[in-house]
Write a protein that holds these residues in place. Sequence first.
Motif, PDB file in Angstrom:
ATOM      1  N   LEU A 113     -35.444 -16.444 -36.287  1.00  0.00           N
ATOM      2  CA  LEU A 113     -36.289 -17.781 -36.590  1.00  0.00           C
ATOM      3  C   LEU A 113     -37.127 -17.501 -37.694  1.00  0.00           C
ATOM      4  CD1 LEU A 113     -37.421 -19.137 -33.063  1.00  0.00           C
ATOM      5  CD2 LEU A 113     -35.358 -19.386 -34.085  1.00  0.00           C
ATOM      6  N   ALA A 114     -37.746 -16.492 -38.153  1.00  0.00           N
ATOM      7  CA  ALA A 114     -38.519 -16.078 -38.965  1.00  0.00           C
ATOM      8  C   ALA A 114     -37.653 -16.137 -40.187  1.00  0.00           C
ATOM      9  CB  ALA A 114     -39.598 -14.715 -38.940  1.00  0.00           C
ATOM     10  N   PHE A 115     -36.582 -15.583 -40.324  1.00  0.00           N
ATOM     11  CA  PHE A 115     -35.798 -15.617 -41.309  1.00  0.00           C
ATOM     12  C   PHE A 115     -35.367 -17.104 -41.770  1.00  0.00           C
ATOM     13  CE2 PHE A 115     -31.102 -15.742 -42.955  1.00  0.00           C
ATOM     14  CZ  PHE A 115     -31.048 -14.916 -43.981  1.00  0.00           C
ATOM     15  N   TYR A 116     -34.907 -17.946 -40.938  1.00  0.00           N
ATOM     16  CA  TYR A 116     -34.498 -19.209 -41.118  1.00  0.00           C
ATOM     17  C   TYR A 116     -35.613 -19.990 -41.561  1.00  0.00           C
ATOM     18  CZ  TYR A 116     -29.539 -18.168 -40.472  1.00  0.00           C
ATOM     19  OH  TYR A 116     -28.309 -17.477 -40.619  1.00  0.00           O
ATOM     20  N   ARG A 135     -28.182 -11.201 -27.994  1.00  0.00           N
ATOM     21  CA  ARG A 135     -26.923 -10.763 -28.487  1.00  0.00           C
ATOM     22  C   ARG A 135     -26.882  -9.250 -28.447  1.00  0.00           C
ATOM     23  NH1 ARG A 135     -24.307 -11.173 -34.250  1.00  0.00           N
ATOM     24  NH2 ARG A 135     -22.375  -9.899 -34.161  1.00  0.00           N
ATOM     25  N   GLU A 136     -26.111  -8.613 -27.857  1.00  0.00           N
ATOM     26  CA  GLU A 136     -26.257  -7.150 -27.819  1.00  0.00           C
ATOM     27  C   GLU A 136     -25.354  -6.639 -28.974  1.00  0.00           C
ATOM     28  OE1 GLU A 136     -25.338  -6.573 -23.883  1.00  0.00           O
ATOM     29  OE2 GLU A 136     -26.940  -7.588 -23.033  1.00  0.00           O
ATOM     30  N   GLY A 137     -25.353  -5.046 -29.195  1.00  0.00           N
ATOM     31  CA  GLY A 137     -24.593  -4.478 -29.974  1.00  0.00           C
ATOM     32  C   GLY A 137     -25.285  -3.880 -31.180  1.00  0.00           C
ATOM     33  N   ASP A 138     -24.711  -3.508 -32.196  1.00  0.00           N
ATOM     34  CA  ASP A 138     -25.314  -2.764 -33.238  1.00  0.00           C
ATOM     35  C   ASP A 138     -25.466  -4.229 -34.395  1.00  0.00           C
ATOM     36  OD1 ASP A 138     -25.941  -1.453 -35.514  1.00  0.00           O
ATOM     37  OD2 ASP A 138     -24.058  -0.328 -35.747  1.00  0.00           O
ATOM     38  N   PRO A 139     -26.618  -4.439 -34.584  1.00  0.00           N
ATOM     39  CA  PRO A 139     -27.007  -5.415 -35.605  1.00  0.00           C
ATOM     40  C   PRO A 139     -26.685  -4.941 -37.088  1.00  0.00           C
ATOM     41  CG  PRO A 139     -29.141  -4.264 -34.788  1.00  0.00           C
ATOM     42  CD  PRO A 139     -28.109  -3.677 -34.187  1.00  0.00           C
ATOM     43  N   ASN A 140     -26.305  -4.016 -37.326  1.00  0.00           N
ATOM     44  CA  ASN A 140     -26.056  -3.428 -38.650  1.00  0.00           C
ATOM     45  C   ASN A 140     -24.643  -3.537 -39.010  1.00  0.00           C
ATOM     46  OD1 ASN A 140     -28.558  -2.674 -39.492  1.00  0.00           O
ATOM     47  ND2 ASN A 140     -28.525  -0.837 -38.185  1.00  0.00           N
ATOM     48  N   GLY A 194     -34.641 -10.689 -45.492  1.00  0.00           N
ATOM     49  CA  GLY A 194     -34.150  -9.571 -45.006  1.00  0.00           C
ATOM     50  C   GLY A 194     -32.546  -9.943 -44.990  1.00  0.00           C
ATOM     51  N   ALA A 195     -32.009 -10.494 -45.459  1.00  0.00           N
ATOM     52  CA  ALA A 195     -30.387 -10.770 -45.712  1.00  0.00           C
ATOM     53  C   ALA A 195     -29.834  -9.860 -46.556  1.00  0.00           C
ATOM     54  CB  ALA A 195     -30.172 -12.141 -46.220  1.00  0.00           C
ATOM     55  N   THR A 196     -28.689  -9.281 -46.556  1.00  0.00           N
ATOM     56  CA  THR A 196     -27.950  -8.762 -47.389  1.00  0.00           C
ATOM     57  C   THR A 196     -27.209  -9.666 -48.409  1.00  0.00           C
ATOM     58  OG1 THR A 196     -27.702  -6.939 -45.482  1.00  0.00           O
ATOM     59  CG2 THR A 196     -26.124  -6.764 -47.061  1.00  0.00           C
ATOM     60  N   VAL A 197     -27.251  -9.414 -49.613  1.00  0.00           N
ATOM     61  CA  VAL A 197     -26.633 -10.073 -50.420  1.00  0.00           C
ATOM     62  C   VAL A 197     -25.142  -9.521 -50.626  1.00  0.00           C
ATOM     63  CG1 VAL A 197     -26.456 -10.761 -52.809  1.00  0.00           C
ATOM     64  CG2 VAL A 197     -28.621 -10.754 -51.781  1.00  0.00           C
ATOM     65  N   GLY A 226     -26.490 -12.757 -42.635  1.00  0.00           N
ATOM     66  CA  GLY A 226     -27.893 -13.073 -42.149  1.00  0.00           C
ATOM     67  C   GLY A 226     -28.111 -11.777 -41.182  1.00  0.00           C
ATOM     68  N   LEU A 227     -29.076 -11.965 -40.631  1.00  0.00           N
ATOM     69  CA  LEU A 227     -29.881 -10.836 -39.696  1.00  0.00           C
ATOM     70  C   LEU A 227     -28.833 -10.424 -38.431  1.00  0.00           C
ATOM     71  CD1 LEU A 227     -33.554 -11.635 -39.523  1.00  0.00           C
ATOM     72  CD2 LEU A 227     -32.332 -10.303 -41.276  1.00  0.00           C
ATOM     73  N   ASP A 228     -28.199 -11.513 -38.123  1.00  0.00           N
ATOM     74  CA  ASP A 228     -27.156 -11.179 -37.027  1.00  0.00           C
ATOM     75  C   ASP A 228     -25.665 -11.324 -37.516  1.00  0.00           C
ATOM     76  OD1 ASP A 228     -29.336 -11.551 -35.102  1.00  0.00           O
ATOM     77  OD2 ASP A 228     -29.563 -13.334 -36.056  1.00  0.00           O
ATOM     78  N   GLY A 229     -25.503 -11.065 -38.715  1.00  0.00           N
ATOM     79  CA  GLY A 229     -24.072 -10.728 -39.097  1.00  0.00           C
ATOM     80  C   GLY A 229     -23.320 -11.981 -39.587  1.00  0.00           C
ATOM     81  N   GLU A 230     -23.983 -13.241 -39.525  1.00  0.00           N
ATOM     82  CA  GLU A 230     -23.416 -14.347 -39.950  1.00  0.00           C
ATOM     83  C   GLU A 230     -23.566 -14.379 -41.446  1.00  0.00           C
ATOM     84  OE1 GLU A 230     -26.466 -13.814 -39.019  1.00  0.00           O
ATOM     85  OE2 GLU A 230     -27.818 -15.460 -39.544  1.00  0.00           O
ATOM     86  N   VAL A 231     -22.444 -15.043 -41.986  1.00  0.00           N
ATOM     87  CA  VAL A 231     -22.214 -15.227 -43.543  1.00  0.00           C
ATOM     88  C   VAL A 231     -22.549 -16.559 -43.785  1.00  0.00           C
ATOM     89  CG1 VAL A 231     -20.626 -15.320 -45.226  1.00  0.00           C
ATOM     90  CG2 VAL A 231     -20.301 -13.302 -43.382  1.00  0.00           C
ATOM     91  N   VAL A 232     -23.652 -16.589 -44.812  1.00  0.00           N
ATOM     92  CA  VAL A 232     -24.252 -18.054 -45.246  1.00  0.00           C
ATOM     93  C   VAL A 232     -23.863 -17.991 -46.723  1.00  0.00           C
ATOM     94  CG1 VAL A 232     -26.339 -19.161 -45.479  1.00  0.00           C
ATOM     95  CG2 VAL A 232     -25.990 -17.668 -43.449  1.00  0.00           C
TER      96      VAL A 232
END
Length: 150
Positions: A29-32, A74-79, A108-111, A136-142
Motif C-alpha cells: 500500500l505504501a509503494f502504490y 501471498r506466501e513464498g519468496d518475495p524476491n 522500492g521497485a526493481t527497474v 513491484g514489491l510483489d513481483g508484478e510488472v508495471v
Amino acid sequence: MPNNGHNPVIGGGGFHHIAIRAYDFDKTLAFYAALGFEKKHGWGSDDRANGGKDSRAAMLDVGDGNYLEVFAGREGDPNQELPEGGLLHFALRTTATDEALERARAAGATVTMEPRRVVPNNSETPHEFWIAFVRGLDGEVVEFFYNDTL
C-alpha cells in the motif's frame, strides 16, 4: 452514477480493477501511495497474532476511477520474479514516464527497463511511445506508458 464507459455489448466498458496479492500488505500500500494511488475502500482483518490469517484487502484509485485491488496473504519468496503467464504486465498512463519510474525506484521497485522511446515496427498506424518498466514489491510488472494519441 459513475461513468460506465461506452461498450454497448456488455453495458459499460473499461477496466474497473486489476488485483494482486501482496507479500507485505502495508509495504505494498505504501509503494502504490508513493505513486499517487489513493485508498478508497478496505476490508478484512489481520488476525495472524491470534493464529489466524491476514484477510485484509483494499481498493486503490489509480487516479482516474480505475482501481488496483490489493489482497494480503501471498506466501513464498518475495524476491522471486513471477513467472510469465496470461497477464504479462499492467500499464499506467502517465505524462511523465521518467519521473514515474524514479518515484517507483525510490519506493522500492526493481527497474527492468529504463525509459525509452519505442516506435513499433509494421504498425497499422504510426505511433510513438515513451515507456519504462518496473517489477513491484510483489513481483508484478508495471509499465509506465506515455503516448498522446492512445
